[in-house]
Enzyme design. Structure first.
Site, PDB file in Angstrom:
ATOM      1  N   ARG A 176      39.913  35.815  41.183  1.00  0.00           N
ATOM      2  CA  ARG A 176      40.221  36.147  39.789  1.00  0.00           C
ATOM      3  C   ARG A 176      41.490  35.440  39.345  1.00  0.00           C
ATOM      4  NH1 ARG A 176      40.464  42.192  38.124  1.00  0.00           N
ATOM      5  NH2 ARG A 176      40.448  41.215  36.063  1.00  0.00           N
ATOM      6  N   CYS A 182      48.740  42.613  37.089  1.00  0.00           N
ATOM      7  CA  CYS A 182      47.422  42.561  37.725  1.00  0.00           C
ATOM      8  C   CYS A 182      46.410  42.441  36.605  1.00  0.00           C
ATOM      9  CB  CYS A 182      47.199  43.793  38.594  1.00  0.00           C
ATOM     10  SG  CYS A 182      47.429  45.362  37.713  1.00  0.00           S
TER      11      CYS A 182
END
Length: 286
Positions: free
Chosen positions: A187, A244
């Protein structure tokens, strides 16, 4: 009684509870981002004795704004007044010992830990290894749902003990701090993006997948190992900003740094879900 912080082992917690003089508030923070009801169902099947259930969306986050993820991300911080009211409802006062845990390696318990520290609550720890470590140590399991008695007085608002950084500051001075991204490497690189509007990462950010803070038994790595990892970034803790996907698993890296004796870094609460939803913000890949 002060807790060992920021982590407490299952044997240490069992020993404290065995004295019959130690009554912490225990928070089961188990959750699944793909199924928002899974954690609550797991709680019903078994949890630490007396534990209250803390839901990521309802209890550990604030409501999304009308603009969606552009302002605050997928899991915005709750208003400090609202979270103080939640603590009061859970029976938590300024000196109450609090132990948070989950069954997913600690990210949701770390979010609860960070929020309590953000309110200035120091007597809080995460159960190292979570539910699995508790059971491995011979800890009993409870299947009753617990409705806590509210605290005698409203939880007081004090100065935040954990710093935050908004997107505007990161944009205005991108070289002023090192951004550490807790998402999985694929990611971070932008190979995949299952949750947010764009793939990639904040330009200049470095990657530290939060699960790499854990040993194979699900407990945090020893403090000296964590210290080496985070010190290798070459930046003092006060110049580090954690992010995040939505400000949750970043708290795992914050907890790991604190366990390593490297306290003082900040959280970017909106994280990638907020950053990537505004097309005017730069995106890096690779």
């Amino acid at each position: 009684m002060p807790l060992p912080t920021p982590l407490i082992s299952a044997p240490a917690l069992l020993a404290l509870l065995g004295r019959g003089e130690f009554w912490p508030v225990v928070l089961d923070c188990s959750f699944d981002l793909a199924d928002s009801q899974a954690g609550e169902k797991a709680y019903a099947h078994g949890h630490l004795p007396g534990a209250r259930y803390a839901h990521l969306d309802r209890d550990l986050s604030g409501p999304k704004t009308a603009r969606g993820a552009i302002d605050g991300g997928r899991h915005p911080l709750p208003a400090r007044e609202a979270f103080a009211a939640t603590l009061t409802a859970w029976g938590i006062g300024p000196d109450t010992p609090v132990v948070a845990y989950d069954a997913q390696g600690g990210p949701y318990a770390a979010r609860a830990w960070w929020l309590l520290r953000w309110l200035g609550h120091s007597n809080v720890a995460v159960l190292d290894g979570g539910l699995a470590a508790w059971q491995a140590a011979g800890g009993p399991i409870d299947r009753e749902s617990h409705r806590p008695e509210p605290a005698a007085a409203p939880y007081p608002l004090r100065a935040p003990a954990m710093p935050t950084v908004p997107a505007e500051r990161l944009l205005a001075a991108p070289a002023a701090a090192l951004v550490i991204d807790a998402r999985a490497p694929e990611r971070f690189r932008g190979d995949v993006e299952p949750l947010d509007s764009q793939a990639g990462h904040i330009p200049g950010a470095r990657n530290r997948f939060f699960k790499n803070n854990l040993a194979t038994d699900g407990r945090f790595l020893p403090a000296d190992e964590l210290r080496k990892v985070f010190a290798a970034f070459g930046v003092p803790p006060g110049n580090v900003v954690h992010q995040c996907g939505s400000g949750v698993t970043a708290c795992h890296n914050l907890l790991a740094m604190e366990a390593a004796g490297l306290a003082g870094s900040a959280l970017y609460p909106g994280s990638w879900s907020e950053w990537s939803s505004d097309p005017a913000r730069p995106v890096a890949r690779g």
